[in-house]
Each structure stands twice: as C-alpha cells, then as structure tokens.
Design a protein around this motif. Structure first.
Motif, PDB file in Angstrom:
ATOM      1  N   ALA A 121     -14.606  -4.249   2.415  1.00  0.00           N
ATOM      2  CA  ALA A 121     -13.391  -3.736   3.107  1.00  0.00           C
ATOM      3  C   ALA A 121     -14.013  -3.425   4.803  1.00  0.00           C
ATOM      4  O   ALA A 121     -15.227  -3.160   4.722  1.00  0.00           O
ATOM      5  CB  ALA A 121     -12.830  -2.632   2.384  1.00  0.00           C
ATOM      6  N   HIS A 122     -13.179  -3.588   5.372  1.00  0.00           N
ATOM      7  CA  HIS A 122     -13.538  -3.069   6.967  1.00  0.00           C
ATOM      8  C   HIS A 122     -14.872  -3.690   7.381  1.00  0.00           C
ATOM      9  O   HIS A 122     -15.736  -3.028   8.211  1.00  0.00           O
ATOM     10  CB  HIS A 122     -13.575  -1.564   7.072  1.00  0.00           C
ATOM     11  CG  HIS A 122     -12.446  -0.908   6.504  1.00  0.00           C
ATOM     12  ND1 HIS A 122     -11.267  -0.970   6.795  1.00  0.00           N
ATOM     13  CD2 HIS A 122     -12.545   0.049   5.257  1.00  0.00           C
ATOM     14  CE1 HIS A 122     -10.559  -0.206   6.031  1.00  0.00           C
ATOM     15  NE2 HIS A 122     -11.176   0.424   5.059  1.00  0.00           N
ATOM     16  N   ASN A 146       0.712  -1.240   0.053  1.00  0.00           N
ATOM     17  CA  ASN A 146      -0.022  -0.025  -0.099  1.00  0.00           C
ATOM     18  C   ASN A 146       0.797   1.278  -0.056  1.00  0.00           C
ATOM     19  O   ASN A 146       0.502   2.360  -0.509  1.00  0.00           O
ATOM     20  CB  ASN A 146      -1.001   0.013   1.269  1.00  0.00           C
ATOM     21  CG  ASN A 146      -2.349  -0.667   1.004  1.00  0.00           C
ATOM     22  OD1 ASN A 146      -2.572  -0.918  -0.320  1.00  0.00           O
ATOM     23  ND2 ASN A 146      -2.690  -1.253   2.070  1.00  0.00           N
ATOM     24  N   GLN A 177      -1.808  -4.067  -7.122  1.00  0.00           N
ATOM     25  CA  GLN A 177      -3.178  -4.337  -6.699  1.00  0.00           C
ATOM     26  C   GLN A 177      -3.651  -5.616  -6.865  1.00  0.00           C
ATOM     27  O   GLN A 177      -4.321  -6.135  -5.935  1.00  0.00           O
ATOM     28  CB  GLN A 177      -4.123  -3.172  -7.470  1.00  0.00           C
ATOM     29  CG  GLN A 177      -3.793  -1.653  -7.353  1.00  0.00           C
ATOM     30  CD  GLN A 177      -3.926  -1.429  -5.720  1.00  0.00           C
ATOM     31  OE1 GLN A 177      -4.985  -1.905  -5.185  1.00  0.00           O
ATOM     32  NE2 GLN A 177      -3.031  -0.717  -5.276  1.00  0.00           N
ATOM     33  N   ASP A 231     -12.882  -8.181  -0.805  1.00  0.00           N
ATOM     34  CA  ASP A 231     -12.536  -9.605  -1.287  1.00  0.00           C
ATOM     35  C   ASP A 231     -13.625 -10.012  -2.319  1.00  0.00           C
ATOM     36  O   ASP A 231     -14.593 -10.640  -1.828  1.00  0.00           O
ATOM     37  CB  ASP A 231     -12.029 -10.531  -0.352  1.00  0.00           C
ATOM     38  CG  ASP A 231     -11.671 -12.037  -0.750  1.00  0.00           C
ATOM     39  OD1 ASP A 231     -11.748 -12.100  -2.163  1.00  0.00           O
ATOM     40  OD2 ASP A 231     -11.508 -12.833  -0.206  1.00  0.00           O
ATOM     41  N   ALA A 267      -5.019 -10.658   0.043  1.00  0.00           N
ATOM     42  CA  ALA A 267      -6.099 -10.609   1.042  1.00  0.00           C
ATOM     43  C   ALA A 267      -7.032 -11.806   0.878  1.00  0.00           C
ATOM     44  O   ALA A 267      -7.713 -12.142   2.037  1.00  0.00           O
ATOM     45  CB  ALA A 267      -7.098  -9.258   0.690  1.00  0.00           C
ATOM     46  N   ASN A 311      -6.864  -3.577   7.401  1.00  0.00           N
ATOM     47  CA  ASN A 311      -5.925  -3.711   6.303  1.00  0.00           C
ATOM     48  C   ASN A 311      -6.403  -4.432   5.122  1.00  0.00           C
ATOM     49  O   ASN A 311      -5.676  -4.162   4.033  1.00  0.00           O
ATOM     50  CB  ASN A 311      -4.711  -4.303   6.861  1.00  0.00           C
ATOM     51  CG  ASN A 311      -3.980  -3.509   7.938  1.00  0.00           C
ATOM     52  OD1 ASN A 311      -3.759  -2.121   7.724  1.00  0.00           O
ATOM     53  ND2 ASN A 311      -3.855  -3.835   8.948  1.00  0.00           N
ATOM     54  N   SER A 312      -7.714  -5.076   5.245  1.00  0.00           N
ATOM     55  CA  SER A 312      -7.836  -6.100   4.088  1.00  0.00           C
ATOM     56  C   SER A 312      -8.820  -5.163   3.281  1.00  0.00           C
ATOM     57  O   SER A 312      -9.858  -4.585   3.602  1.00  0.00           O
ATOM     58  CB  SER A 312      -8.649  -7.314   4.613  1.00  0.00           C
ATOM     59  OG  SER A 312      -8.804  -7.990   3.526  1.00  0.00           O
ATOM     60  N   PRO A 313      -8.553  -5.360   1.925  1.00  0.00           N
ATOM     61  CA  PRO A 313      -9.394  -4.593   1.083  1.00  0.00           C
ATOM     62  C   PRO A 313     -10.542  -5.592   0.703  1.00  0.00           C
ATOM     63  O   PRO A 313     -10.713  -6.558   1.247  1.00  0.00           O
ATOM     64  CB  PRO A 313      -8.520  -4.384  -0.090  1.00  0.00           C
ATOM     65  CG  PRO A 313      -7.635  -5.602  -0.178  1.00  0.00           C
ATOM     66  CD  PRO A 313      -7.611  -5.826   1.155  1.00  0.00           C
TER      67      PRO A 313
END
Length: 496
Positions: free
Chosen positions: A208-209, A128, A137, A199, A144, A195-197
């Motif tokens: 995310a989040h 990142n 990316q 998926d 992820a 931190n995980s985008p």
C-alpha cells in the motif's frame, strides 16, 4: 420517473417528469432528490444487467466511476434513509466488474486504460466507508488488482526521449502527447498512492502507498504544468505533436512544438482531482492554488461574471455562464464529446470536497483550520455558478427525465446560426475523427480506430424544436453528465 421523498427505488410509471421546478434547485431539499433521480434514470433507462449497452468501453468506465461516487454522496448526505437505494445500485455496479470488456480496453489508447484505474479506485473509496465485511474486503482486493494492471500498462506510454516527459496518447499514431492522457496519469497515479491497498494477487506484490505512484504523479504534473499546455485564457489545450517526426530513429525536433489548440471541458477537469490528491499526499498548498486558478479560468470562460451578469457571446467554454463544448452549440457532439462535461463536474466535485482538519494520518496530510476555511470559502464562491448550470441542465430533461447535453438552449439557439469555431490550429479530432496526417508512415489509416470520435452533422434547430433531440440526442453519456452536475450541486449546498 418521479423523485421519491423516501429515496427508495421507485416502481411503476417511468415517463413522468419529476415535479421539481428547475428554479427550485437552490437547497439540498431539492437538489438531493434530483441527484438520486438522475442515478435512478441512468440505471432504469440505460443499464443492461451487466453494463450500459449503449456506451463504449471508456465511457462505460466513466459511468461506473461517476455512479460509485454518487453512491458515496447518497450515503454521505442522505443518511440511513438511503440504505435501500444505495444497496440496490451497489449490487448493480458490482456486476460491471465481470461485465467490463477488459481485454478490449487493454488494447486501446493510454487514456482509455486509465479510466479503468479511476473507476475501480472510486469503488474502493466507497467500499472503505460502506460496510467492513469479508466480502467487501475481497472486492477491494480484486478492484485494486485491476486498477494496478491497467496502471502498469498505461505507464509504458511515459517517455523522456520526446518532449522531456509525458505519456503518448498511443503508439499506433504519430507521437501525440495530449492533456487528457497526462492529466489522467496524474490523477490515477496519486489515487493509486492514496487509495490502493496492498496487492498480493500476482507477483511481485505491491505494498500500500507505494512511493512509485506518488513520484509518478509529482513528475507528471511538473511536466504538464511547465511544457506550455495552457492558452491565453489559462485553459488547457489538447496536446502536442513533434515537428518532423518520422520514427524513433528520426524523431525530428524531439520537442513538443506543434500544439493542437482544441479546447475541451474535460481537459480542464481531470487534473483537478489529481491536484487535490497531490495536496493530500504532500501538504503542498500550491497544488490547491493551481486548482482554484484553473476553476476560476473555466468559470470565466463560460461567460460568467456574476449571478447577475453573464456574457451572451461565446467565451471559450460556454455562453451565458453555462459550461459547453463547442459541439453542444451545433448539436454535433460525438460519443466522446457528449461525455466531457460530466467528467469535468465529477473531478471538480472531488477537488472541492471539504478538507479534513487534523494531524497527518499515515500518508495523508490534513489541513489546518485556516487552510480548510480558505479552501471551503473559495469553493462556496463557485456555488452560484454550479447552481446556474444545474438549473439549465435540469430543464433539458425529456418526459422520461433523461438529461440532454446542450444545457443552455436559449443561448445555443441564438448563437447556432453563427456558431463559434475551435481556435486556429485546432483539429477537433474528438468530434471530427483522427486526421489522416496523424498516422505513422508505415501504418495504414484503417489500423486506427475512430470509435466514439465521429460527431454528427451540425444542425441549427428552430427555436420551437428541442435541440437535445438533434444529433446523437439524449444518451447515457448526457445522463451521466446530469448526474455528475447534480452531485456537484449537492456538495456545494451541503458545504455552505
């Protein structure tokens, strides 16, 4: 391999010691090259092209996490002159994505799985800030997804029917709810949240989040911090069995009432990164306060009173101010045991990263200037202790610049003949193997793997002998520990 001034990957001779004197590690001008050198040696001595052949599944995941974090440190503190070094090792670590034996880890214990979650989230954190390219990316999406797959399986170990919560270590043994599995659950869950985008690789897609990760981390820390995991020194012991447990239909008391008093360094470390993440996600200061309390307890348990006063007797987690596991003293650590101190310093470094000041950005809280100053002041107070450990560890390197795992050799020499033992009620299964009475009544003991858990015969080397050549000797586990410690020192010096 000597540390180079331009930080380019060295070539040629591999058996020359760095010219740095260990007592010169008092500034970033000395500690930064030592950190880079530790990474260079880790790769030149132990990297096999797609993995670290001498490691085992979970220790390889730890190596990977520490090295991604090291690349972040090199880029952050070294500037543009480090580009070639970063790119070299970046390309090597990418190879481990395909070199990792995921099928094997997926059938191991729930703690093993969560090291995989953390390693690839660490890679995402590096990517990142490294280069925003289409290829990177794509890597982030793949990393992820792997982290999510392993988190999803690990969370199956959580239940509230025994002890009111917590993840069991494995379902192939009598239920054992241990500190490391649950600390990893806190750290991996909050890191997934932060931190995980998104998926979208498999169904159902995960945003995310996702708040399920935050809720899991909050619930897990609430359970861990209230079930009775700490001893009289404020250190985490290893775990709990359930008295009288036979099977799911006959669970005995159903409570965590048989405590294993074994104390290991890594059980004091992993929760620190989880606490830092929980602060970033909630802004609740008690998470930072709990972390600082634990760090101070660890430092006291090494015998450190001040830079001029240290206890030469075993103090719970070390001698003479130097962090040690008991197996270090008698050169009897297992492969697991040799990995523990590096894990502590890796997560300690994550905890003590300076707070960012400002307004909340997305889901991430930022501190006030007063909060940032208070956190930094506490972490700066740990710097002399970190430097003391770094100097001791640096002195253990052999002619190939590989770190040993026994960091305080004079103190270990003095105490080995009458070496301390784990407290009463300890199994020390991480170095002595899984006790036979931990197996399920209907499962043969041979069905449970002891890989990595068997140490060597205790030995007390004469003062003229290098104790780090005894036992398992110098290994990728001990080298990764040296690297993690040097990373902690670089950050501490750069934060002053």
């Amino acid at each position: 391999m000597p540390a180079t001034t331009d930080l380019e990957a060295p070539s040629g001779r591999r058996n020359d010691r760095s010219v740095l004197n260990p007592r010169q590690l008092g500034s970033s001008q000395q500690s930064f090259p030592a950190m880079v050198n530790a990474l260079e040696i880790m790769q030149s001595e132990f990297w096999g092209g797609s993995d670290w052949p001498l490691g085992i599944d979970w220790t390889k995941a730890v190596f990977n996490q520490i090295e991604w974090a090291a690349l972040n440190s090199i880029a952050r503190y070294g500037g543009v002159n480090t580009t070639a070094t970063v790119n070299k090792y970046y390309s090597q670590l990418l190879n481990f994505y395909n070199g990792e034996n995921t099928a094997s880890v997926m059938n191991e214990k729930y703690d093993d799985m969560q090291w995989v979650v953390l390693e690839w989230l660490e890679a995402i954190k590096f990517l990142n800030v490294h280069e925003n390219t289409t290829q990177n990316q794509n890597y982030i999406a793949e990393f992820a997804h792997r982290a999510r797959q392993f988190w999803d399986v690990a969370t199956q170990g959580w239940n509230t029917t025994l002890c009111g919560g917590g993840i069991v270590w494995t379902y192939t043994l009598l239920p054992y709810k241990n500190a490391i599995t649950n600390e990893l659950y806190i750290s991996s869950s909050i890191s997934m949240y932060l931190n995980s985008p998104p998926d979208n690789i498999s169904s159902p897609a995960i945003p995310a989040h996702d708040p399920k990760y935050l809720n899991a981390a909050i619930d897990a820390y609430k359970w861990l911090s209230t079930i009775g995991f700490t001893n009289s020194q404020g250190l985490y012991v290893d775990g709990f069995h359930i008295a009288g447990y036979q099977n799911a239909s006959d669970p005995g008391t159903g409570n965590c009432d048989q405590r294993d008093e074994s104390v290991y360094t890594y059980n004091q470390g992993v929760v620190l990164s989880g606490l830092r993440g929980l602060w970033e996600a909630t802004g609740q200061e008690f998470y930072l306060d709990d972390g600082h309390t634990l760090v101070r307890n660890v430092i006291a348990a090494t015998g450190w009173v001040s830079s001029t006063q240290r206890n030469p007797a075993w103090s719970g987690l070390g001698i003479n101010g130097t962090l040690q596991d008991l197996c270090d003293v008698t050169n009897s650590c297992s492969q697991d045991g040799q990995t523990f101190k590096g894990i502590f310093f890796s997560h300690f470094t994550a905890f003590c990263k300076p707070l960012v000041v400002g307004q909340k950005e997305g889901v991430i809280f930022k501190g006030t200037q007063a909060q940032a100053d208070a956190h930094q002041a506490k972490c700066i107070n740990y710097k002399d202790w970190v430097q003391h450990n770094a100097e001791a560890a640096y002195e253990t390197r052999n002619t190939a610049s590989v770190y040993g795992g026994n960091w305080d050799v004079p103190a270990a020499d003095a105490s080995c003949a009458s070496s301390p033992t784990q407290p009463a009620g300890s199994s020390d299964y991480r170095n002595k193997g899984i006790p036979g009475n931990w197996t399920l009544p209907d499962l043969a003991p041979t069905a449970v793997s002891d890989i990595g858990l068997i140490g060597t015969e205790a030995t007390c080397s004469p003062n003229t002998t290098d104790p780090n050549s005894s036992g398992r000797g110098r290994t990728p586990e001990t080298q990764s520990g040296g690297l993690a410690l040097m990373m902690a020192l670089v950050q501490a010096e750069s934060s002053e």
